[in-house]
Write an enzyme that holds these catalytic residues in place. Structure first.
Site: not given
Lengths: 599, 599
Positions: A52, A243, A251, A330
């Site tokens: 991302d 986003r 997460y 991540p």
């Protein structure tokens, strides 16, 4: 099935893998006019999910290739981070807000989030405008590197023989091709075939932390849903990444019970559904509501592991980049950024060698610079992951991670999470001898962005826009104060630098020159600067604000350069290569002589 | 030649002429989903030369249609002006530099220069993306307007009958078409066929000033060649306008002897060559050198005339716009800007009437607003042209124009030359009753640009970006201080405004709502704002700087709004329609009732 046809071909650089590292690499090489091919085993490009955040430094890098505009148009921006911790009343409460990034010099002081498919589309369209497309589905099946030292020493030889299978899924047929390449870039992911083919080991290990990831459009009363949120609750940790559009990514920290097969103790994805992940998140969000009115767009599970390849190159002919040489968590948003920056480091070096501008020794600096970075990154990631996955401190758990501890770590690691802190150690291409001539331009770090004003037309320009990734070094001549005495020094410098055997002449094709005066737009004419330092009227700048004082000014101070001026060499990838006071300008000649070739 | 075929068709709006006014108009209407056609008599689009500078206000307007980005990418920017006057040593010398524009509130504080063909291409591509293309070559040959009051009163009737000849130059054939239109826009230039067809006179006259214009890439040692230069020399006046790439445009004052036929006393273009124009310029440039290494790209002659049409509309069915209703001197860079802004004023009004949102009375405000502007412009142009065409003051000519006099005029007229000063007088759509509620938002002028920060994600946004030309009014709710008492006032306001008969409900389809708090990003949550004032999380702003203090903050002060808040209505074209304190919010209902219709 008919007999396979064997086709043979040659290429300068073959890139395997069309993820962020491979696409970045192929795009940069194609832009430099290098003969490059890029192949991928997947029949079509990725659509949603996956990596991302694009860090501030990566945006700067994309800008240097002319690709940032679209990213900024399509992506979401994260400016603020919010921290939630257990509330005395039960559930969570906000304990603070802070800038999402803590690198004050960032040109773009935020992270951009956009799904990987959209990011890859930016590269694919750019490649396509240059007549390059990703060839797919193709799998490499065998590779050999000719170890003959004479062959290896010739930068234009084709020592790599690689066998490719062109698949045609619809027909169930395949065609074999043998490619002879000068250089091979393995950007083929965590399970890299290139890495394995050359027996390169991965050092490091997996942790016990298991996280779930969910992309969705939320329905919530949580006021920070459009900020990056680090939520530490007594019911586990959770991170919100806003986003593009109205989407967010969550997460979600999982327990062994959530995901492990009780018998094998291995992760069993079948035990998890996106709805179950969301149920876990709901508990850590309390008292806030978090749901989705629509679908879960994408979801996955991660087990955090921090590993770095033992080497990044085989004889400076085969290189690995991106996930092929480092894997990490991540959540820190490092994966895609590190991958693109690997490629960025390699592109200009391959270009210089292939153009005959530089010795092959330049290629050794790729592993030197990027492996060190990967190791630092992994060390950071380990401690940050531990903090984030740890239990929050509460009255009952005085051993837990406090809000203050977490925020401090968040800010200390700011240079890492922004990518701005990348610092290459002294080498062939990083010369720290005269650091004091430009105290704040840290040699080995990226050139500081700053707005100057063009002497000819008073238009403000970000210096970074004049440092494109065009494979050329940039020589910045800070001409100093506009006094007559200093101007005389500048003219005498120009005269000496213009001599036929100086780097300015010998490597003219590999260098762009800019002049930056400490004077103002009122008292400097671009015609005051010696012609050798101004190839065009647009390349003479003054350290002043624009006509309305909205931007610009203070550049000499920000860079730590005094009225006597300085010379600054910026690498093609935007990192400060060396600085020198006027009187040591011949050290710049020596810098270039050490790895460049006269044509 | 075969017999003509007669085709009949209907259209909502027919635009005649595909210059800046016509293209702007067709693009804006098409964007609003209006059924529009645009025709032009020229077989292909203009290539080089013609109108040049885009003023700051016009850039803002183009931005509101999403067209500024490309303009800024392709065009040159003029930030600085330089003034040259006779030197005691002979020839000219620089007597000063100043900002090119003197409108400190401009979002884009510079002019953009780009040749007309490139500007038109921006519109043509935008139109084409909406499936509209300029039909050409077509000439209108007859037009009738049905004067029956019953027909004219119905906004959806087709009272205009117009005969078109579709030419096909290659075949020497033509096809006749009869179009029945609801509305007709004559954007067909200084010699407007529409204007003449309806017998509209032009008031005003030509002056004696004759100027030559030359576009070229210069070779020169003049240090201000990339600035706008006003050169007053003893050998005539000259103006430099830098353009895209390395090109410049020179405006060169000519004498009668240069251009008039000695017998007829009329301009004889055959007497002039571009080289002769350049020879005249060379004299005024001395002691600087001015030449061109290449070709003269384009050249022309202008006789300055200032004229305004006696009316801009016939029964609010036929409108004229652009050069069809006003002509003035090209040097002030007004022509194209005034033309586009005519269209911008008309687009939303036609859209509202055609959508049934507003009464036809709204259309009367087009002439009211734009004719007044054209008259002011012409008055300005006369005095500025006289100053610029006058002889400079020297020891021998104490009657001449002094540097100080010229610079003062240049700055006084700044609001005009920037386009920022456009000020529409009170009318149906401009209500000045409560001006004091937002002291610095001058009702009738364009909304002041300012950077605010989004409450939900701390992203800085230019308010103008939230005021697109999407045919909707914008209601800006300045919610005031974040105190509990003020928040209670905001909630009670929200409750009353949300009642079913209020404008917020009745005209919801024609209105976008934004909330702007005087609080900071730290202490305001977007969820604090009543739902009726936040249609989306992105539409709640705070008057604060971004995370690094680089931009934003001070908006309430800049707008002259106090901690008790205010309501601001912005027209679809970006002009402030009215303001009101909370307690007079029902005056906003009355404002809309006066010309809007409930659907």
């Amino acid at each position: 099935m008919p007999a396979s046809l064997v086709r043979e071909s040659e290429v300068d650089v073959l890139v395997i893998g069309a993820g962020p590292a491979g696409l970045m690499c192929a795009n940069g090489l194609a832009k430099a006019g290098v003969n490059v091919r890029i192949i991928d085993q997947r029949p079509s490009k990725v659509a949603a999910g996956q990596a991302d955040g694009i860090q501030p430094r990566t945006i700067e890098v994309l800008q240097s290739y002319g690709l940032a505009e679209r990213l900024l148009r399509e992506g979401n921006q994260m400016h603020m981070a919010a921290f939630y911790n257990p509330s005395p009343k039960g559930g969570i409460m906000r304990t603070g807000r802070a800038p999402d990034i803590t690198a004050p010099t960032a040109r773009y002081p935020f992270e951009v989030t956009l799904h990987q498919g959209a990011i890859e589309a930016i590269f694919l369209d750019s490649l396509s405008s240059m007549g390059v497309s990703v060839e797919r589905p193709i799998i490499p099946t065998a590779v050999e590197l000719d170890q003959n030292p004479i062959v290896l020493k010739d930068p234009q030889s084709h020592p790599i023989k690689i066998v490719l299978q062109h698949l045609d899924a619809s027909e169930g047929q395949s065609e074999t091709e043998i490619v002879y390449a000068k250089y091979l870039v393995g950007a083929d992911g965590a399970h890299s075939w290139v890495r394995k083919s050359f027996g390169i080991s991965m050092d490091g290990e997996q942790t016990d932390y298991i996280w779930g990831v969910v992309d969705m459009v939320p329905s919530t009363d949580m006021p920070d849903i459009r900020n990056k949120c680090a939520i530490h609750s007594d019911n586990g940790s959770c991170m919100v990444i806003p986003r593009e559009g109205d989407k967010i990514r969550l997460y979600i920290q999982l327990t062994d019970a959530d995901v492990l097969d009780p018998h094998t103790r291995r992760v069993d994805k079948a035990r998890v559904t996106p709805q179950r992940l969301l149920d876990v998140a709901k508990k850590s969000f309390r008292p806030f509501r978090i749901e989705t009115d629509g679908e879960i767009d994408w979801w996955t599970l991660y087990i955090i592991g921090q590993r770095v390849a033992s080497k990044f190159s085989v004889h400076e002919r085969v290189f690995i980049a991106g996930d092929a040489c480092h894997t990490h968590s991540p959540k820190a948003g490092q994966g895609m950024n590190a991958s693109m920056n690997d490629a960025h480091n390699l592109i200009w070096k391959l270009t210089h060698v292939l153009r005959g501008w530089a010795d092959m020794s330049l290629l050794k600096t790729y592993e030197f610079e990027r492996r060190k970075y990967a190791q630092d990154l992994i060390a950071f990631d380990k401690s940050f992951s531990a903090l984030f996955s740890g239990k929050p401190r509460t009255d009952d758990n005085q051993e837990g991670v406090s809000h203050e501890e977490f925020v401090e770590a968040f800010q200390t690691f700011g240079a890492f999470t922004s990518g701005i802190g990348i610092h290459y150690a002294p080498s062939l291409v990083v010369n720290t001898t005269h650091q004091s001539a430009a105290r704040n331009l840290v040699i080995g770090q990226r050139m500081l962005p700053h707005v100057f004003v063009r002497a000819a037309d008073a238009r403000p320009v970000e210096l970074h826009d004049l440092l494109p990734a065009d494979a050329r070094f940039k020589l910045l001549v800070f001409t100093g104060a506009p006094s007559a005495a200093q101007l005389a020094r500048v003219h005498s410098l120009a005269e000496d630098m213009a001599r036929p055997e100086g780097a300015l002449r010998v490597h003219a094709h590999a260098m762009d020159v800019l002049a930056i005066s400490a004077g103002t737009k009122d008292d400097v004419d671009y015609t005051d600067i010696p012609e050798v330092f101004r190839s065009h009227w647009s390349k003479v700048l003054v350290d002043d604000s624009d006509m309305f004082g909205r931007t610009g000014g203070g550049g000499y101070e920000a860079y730590g350069i005094d009225a006597r001026g300085a010379l600054v060499v910026v690498r093609p990838d935007g990192y400060v290569a060396m600085v020198a006071p006027f009187e040591h300008h011949r050290d710049i000649d020596r810098y270039f002589e050490s790895f460049m070739r006269a044509l």
